[in-house]
Design an enzyme around this catalytic site. Structure first.
Site, PDB file in Angstrom:
ATOM      1  N   HIS A 389       0.779  -1.282  -0.130  1.00 20.22           N
ATOM      2  CA  HIS A 389       0.002   0.029   0.095  1.00 20.22           C
ATOM      3  C   HIS A 389       1.223   1.158  -0.048  1.00 20.22           C
ATOM      4  O   HIS A 389       0.579   2.108  -0.764  1.00 20.22           O
ATOM      5  CB  HIS A 389      -0.652   0.021   0.954  1.00 20.22           C
ATOM      6  CG  HIS A 389      -2.079   1.426   1.970  1.00 20.22           C
ATOM      7  ND1 HIS A 389      -2.988   0.934   1.013  1.00 20.22           N
ATOM      8  CD2 HIS A 389      -1.596   2.045   1.320  1.00 20.22           C
ATOM      9  CE1 HIS A 389      -3.548   2.197   1.669  1.00 20.22           C
ATOM     10  NE2 HIS A 389      -2.464   3.011   1.498  1.00 20.22           N
ATOM     11  N   GLU A 390       1.859   1.198   0.626  1.00 22.44           N
ATOM     12  CA  GLU A 390       2.930   2.688   1.160  1.00 22.44           C
ATOM     13  C   GLU A 390       3.403   3.514  -0.323  1.00 22.44           C
ATOM     14  O   GLU A 390       4.158   4.042  -0.793  1.00 22.44           O
ATOM     15  CB  GLU A 390       3.641   2.691   2.461  1.00 22.44           C
ATOM     16  CG  GLU A 390       3.204   2.547   3.653  1.00 22.44           C
ATOM     17  CD  GLU A 390       1.525   3.605   3.446  1.00 22.44           C
ATOM     18  OE1 GLU A 390       1.423   4.848   2.794  1.00 22.44           O
ATOM     19  OE2 GLU A 390       0.507   3.636   4.638  1.00 22.44           O
ATOM     20  N   HIS A 393       1.651   4.626  -3.099  1.00 21.80           N
ATOM     21  CA  HIS A 393       1.973   6.106  -2.872  1.00 21.80           C
ATOM     22  C   HIS A 393       3.085   6.484  -3.157  1.00 21.80           C
ATOM     23  O   HIS A 393       3.399   7.520  -3.868  1.00 21.80           O
ATOM     24  CB  HIS A 393       1.235   6.032  -1.174  1.00 21.80           C
ATOM     25  CG  HIS A 393       0.205   6.071  -0.642  1.00 21.80           C
ATOM     26  ND1 HIS A 393      -0.290   6.385  -1.912  1.00 21.80           N
ATOM     27  CD2 HIS A 393       0.165   5.798   0.626  1.00 21.80           C
ATOM     28  CE1 HIS A 393      -1.688   6.471  -0.649  1.00 21.80           C
ATOM     29  NE2 HIS A 393      -1.656   5.820   0.349  1.00 21.80           N
ATOM     30  N   HIS A 396       3.576   6.223  -6.465  1.00 24.17           N
ATOM     31  CA  HIS A 396       2.656   7.699  -7.384  1.00 24.17           C
ATOM     32  C   HIS A 396       3.322   8.860  -7.311  1.00 24.17           C
ATOM     33  O   HIS A 396       3.926   9.717  -8.586  1.00 24.17           O
ATOM     34  CB  HIS A 396       1.414   7.776  -7.164  1.00 24.17           C
ATOM     35  CG  HIS A 396       0.808   8.702  -7.254  1.00 24.17           C
ATOM     36  ND1 HIS A 396      -0.823   8.575  -6.751  1.00 24.17           N
ATOM     37  CD2 HIS A 396       0.874   9.738  -8.396  1.00 24.17           C
ATOM     38  CE1 HIS A 396      -1.055  10.154  -7.742  1.00 24.17           C
ATOM     39  NE2 HIS A 396      -0.513  10.087  -8.124  1.00 24.17           N
TER      40      HIS A 396
END
Length: 598
Positions: A389-390, A393, A396
Site C-alpha cells: 500500500h505505502e 503512494h 506515485h
C-alpha cells in the site's frame, strides 16, 4: 515479558535513510535559518502580483524556491519527531518547522486573493507576454475557481497565521495517543505477558485464542475510557474548527468545503455512502462466513479481525514481503518494478516498531527528497499488504515528480488512495496464482477480503460518522463523548447487524486519528473502488491499460482528480466502480466459501 525495543537497538538497514535529506541536525538548523530569512523575499511582492506578467513570473519562481526548501525542512523535522515521540528535542524541532511553515503560508497568503483580481482574459494576456506562465495554466484555473471562497488578503493572512492554533486538537490527540498513553500488558495463551500497543492491537486480535482476544479488546478500550473526556474534547474542537473555517470561506457545510478543495463533487460522497449502505448484505455475508468459520454462536467485535481460517497467518519476514511485492507489480511494467526495487534497497522504509514511535504507517517526502515510508512491521501477511500500500503512494510520488514541475507534483488524496490500492490488488492476484503454499494462498484471499471490509465498508462507515458529527455542530448542537458513542454505536449496529456490538466498541471512534483530517477517509473507499476497476482493465487490456494507469500517476496534480482517473479509464461520478468493487468482494467471498467448504 514481550517488550518493544528502543530505537537504538534496531539495525540501521531497517531505518529510513533520513541522512539523504540533511547529513546532521546541525545542517538542518542551517537550512532552517537560511530559508526563514528568505521568506521576506516572497512578502516583497505583496500588492504587486498583477503588476505585470514579468512580475507574476518572478513571484511564482521565488515562491517555488522558498516553499520547496520550507517543505524539506519541515519534512525532516516531522520524520525525526515520528521516530520517537518521547524525544523532546525532536518535538521542539517539529514545532519550529511547523511555525516556519505557518509563517511561509502567512507570508504568501496574498498571492491567490491578488490573482483573483484577474479574469481569464487577463490571464491569457499575461501568458502571451510571458510564455513561461503557460506552465501555470491549471494553477490559475484553480485559483480563479476558488474566487467565491477566498477572503481579502488581510483575512487570508490571519487564517494562515492561525494554522498552528487550528491544528492544536489534532496535535494534542496525537501526543496523547502516541506518546503519553500506555496500555496494559495482557497474559498470552502461553502465560507470557504481552504488551498491548497502538501498533500491535489489531495484530493481537488475529490470535487464535478467543479469550485472549477478548482480554486484549477489553483492556485496550478500557484504557481509552480513562481519557474519554480529553479525546471527546479534542474531536469536538476539531469538528467545530472545520465548521468555522468553512463558514469563514462562505461554504454551506464543512463537507462541501473539504471536497471543493480538490474539486470533487459532493454527489461523489453521497453516491459512495448510499451505494455502500444499499449493499450491507455483502458485509454481513462476510461476518456470517467468519462466524461459521470460527464456529461460534455470536460474532463478537474481538472476532472481527480474525482470519477465516481461524488460525494465525504464516510468518512473512520483511525480506520475503519485499520480494513478493516487487514481483506482484510486474503488470505495471518493468521500469515501474525496477524503480520500486531500487527504492527498497535505498532504505525508503523505516520498518519496525520501537518505543515511542508514531503508530500506523504512511508514505511521505517532498519534491527534493526520496520517499520515506513509516511502518510498524509485524512479520505477517497484513504487514506485507501495508508495505504494498505505502509503496503505491511512494511510486506515485516518484512518477509525478519525474513528469511534472513542482507546482503539479503533489496530487490529491482522492487519487493517492487509488495508487496504493492498485498495489494491494495486484499483490492478491500474484499470491493467489503463485503462492508456494495453500496456507499463504488462503491467507492472501482472506487478507484481500479483509482489505475490502476495512476499506470499502469500514471507511465508508467512518465517512458517515464524520458527516453526522459535523452536521450535529452545524445544527448548533454540542458534541460530547456520549453523542459520539451514540452516533458511532448506531452505525456499528447498522453495518454489523448480524454481530454483537458491545459497549467497548462504541468508543472505537476514540482511537481513529483520521477523524482529525476533515473528510479524508471517504477517499479510501473511492480509492479501492477505482483500483479494482483499474486492475481489471490492466489484466484484460495488458500494456495499453497499464500505460493509461501510469499516465494517470504521472499527471500528479496537473488536472483535477476526477479528470486524472478518467485518464485511467475510470468514471468516479457514477456508481459503477463502487458496484463493481462490491461485485469483486462477493466473488472472492464465494471463493473463500468453496475453499473452506462452508
Amino acid at each position: 515479558m514481550s517488550s518493544l525495543p528502543e530505537r537504538s537497538e534496531i539495525d540501521e538497514e531497517y531505518k529510513w535513510s533520513i541522512g539523504s535529506i540533511y547529513a546532521s541536525d546541525e545542517e538542518w538548523e542551517d537550512a532552517y535559518e537560511s530559508v526563514r530569512e528568505r521568506i521576506d523575499d516572497v512578502r516583497a511582492y505583496e500588492g504587486r502580483v498583477t503588476e505585470s506578467a514579468a512580475t507574476l513570473r518572478e513571484l511564482l519562481e521565488t515562491y517555488e524556491d522558498v516553499m520547496r526548501e520550507v517543505a524539506t525542512v519541515t519534512q525532516y523535522a516531522n520524520l525525526r519527531s515520528n521516530e520517537d515521540t518521547r524525544n523532546q528535542e525532536y518535538q521542539a524541532m517539529a514545532s519550529k518547522a511547523q511555525s516556519l511553515s505557518a509563517e511561509a503560508s502567512s507570508a504568501s497568503s496574498f498571492i491567490e486573493p491578488e490573482l483573483q483580481q484577474l479574469d481569464w482574459d487577463d490571464v491569457e494576456s499575461f501568458i502571451d507576454e510571458e510564455p513561461a506562465l503557460a506552465e501555470y495554466e491549471h494553477y490559475f484555473d484553480d485559483a480563479l475557481r476558488m474566487k467565491p471562497h477566498t477572503r481579502s488578503a488581510e483575512v487570508e493572512e490571519l487564517l494562515a497565521d492561525l494554522s498552528e492554533v487550528t491544528n492544536a486538537p489534532s496535535e494534542t490527540y496525537s501526543m496523547l495517543s502516541d506518546a503519553d498513553m500506555t496500555f496494559p500488558s495482557v497474559e498470552g495463551p502461553d502465560g507470557e505477558e504481552i504488551e498491548v500497543s497502538q501498533g500491535n492491537f489489531t495484530t493481537l486480535l488475529q490470535k487464535p485464542d478467543r479469550d485472549f482476544r477478548r482480554r486484549v479488546h477489553e483492556s485496550f478500550y478500557e484504557e481509552w475510557a480513562d481519557v474519554r473526556n480529553t479525546v471527546g474534547t479534542t474531536l469536538a474542537k476539531s469538528t467545530k474548527k472545520d465548521v468555522k473555517l468553512a463558514e469563514a470561506r462562505n461554504y454551506n457545510s464543512a463537507r462541501e468545503a473539504a471536497l471543493d478543495g480538490p474539486n470533487v463533487p459532493v454527489e461523489v460522497y453521497d453516491n459512495l455512502v448510499g451505494t455502500v449502505r444499499d449493499n450491507l448484505d455483502s458485509l454481513q455475508r462476510h461476518a456470517e462466513l467468519k462466524r461459521r468459520a470460527l464456529d461460534v454462536d455470536d460474532l463478537e467485535m474481538w472476532d472481527v479481525y480474525m482470519s477465516l481460517t481461524g488460525e494465525e497467518g504464516p510468518d512473512v519476514s520483511y525480506e520475503e514481503a519485499t520480494d513478493m511485492v516487487v514481483e506482484a507489480v510486474a503488470p505495471l511494467g518493468e521500469p515501474y518494478q525496477r524503480r520500486m526495487a531500487e527504492g527498497l534497497e535505498s532504505r525508503w522504509v523505516d520498518v519496525y516498531e520501537n518505543r515511542g514511535k508514531r503508530s500506523g504507517a504512511y508514505s511521505a517526502g517532498t519534491y527534493d527528497t526520496q520517499p520515506f515510508i513509516m511502518m510498524n512491521y509485524q512479520d505477517d501477511v497484513s504487514s506485507m499488504y501495508t508495505l504494498a500500500h505505502e509503496l503505491g503512494h511512494s511510486m506515485h510520488s516518484e512518477l509525478a515528480k519525474e513528469a511534472q514541475p513542482w507546482q503539479y507534483a503533489n496530487y490529491e488524496i482522492f487519487v493517492a488512495e487509488v495508487a496504493s490500492t492498485v498495489n494491494e490488488t495486484l499483490l492478491t492476484q500474484h499470491l493467489l496464482e503463485n503462492a508456494d503454499s495453500d496456507e499463504l494462498r488462503l491467507h492472501a484471499l482472506d487478507q484481500y477480503l479483509e482489505r475490502f471490509r476495512s476499506t470499502l465498508f469500514r471507511q465508508t462507515m467512518f465517512a458517515a460518522f464524520e458527516q453526522q458529527i459535523h452536521e450535529h455542530v452545524e445544527d448548533g448542537k454540542p458534541l460530547t463523548p456520549d453523542v459520539f458513542d451514540d452516533y458511532y454505536g448506531g452505525l456499528k449496529e447498522e453495518f454489523y447487524a448480524n454481530a454483537h456490538v458491545d459497549d467497548h466498541i462504541r468508543r472505537e471512534w476514540m482511537r481513529i486519528p483520521h477523524f482529525y483530517y476533515n473528510f479524508y477517509v471517504y477517499q479510501y473507499s473511492t480509492g479501492i473502488s477505482a483500483a479494482a476497476a483499474i486492475v481489471e482493465r490492466i489484466l484484460d487490456g495488458g500494456e495499453d491499460a497499464a500505460a493509461d494507469y501510469r499516465d494517470a500517476l504521472k499527471a500528479g496534480g496537473s488536472e483535477y482528480p476526477i479528470d486524472v482517473l478518467d485518464i485511467a479509464g475510470i468514471d468516479m461520478t457514477s456508481a459503477d466502480p463502487i458496484e463493481s468493487a462490491i461485485g469483486v468482494y462477493d466473488e472472492y467471498l464465494g471463493r473463500a466459501e468453496e475453499l473452506l467448504d462452508l
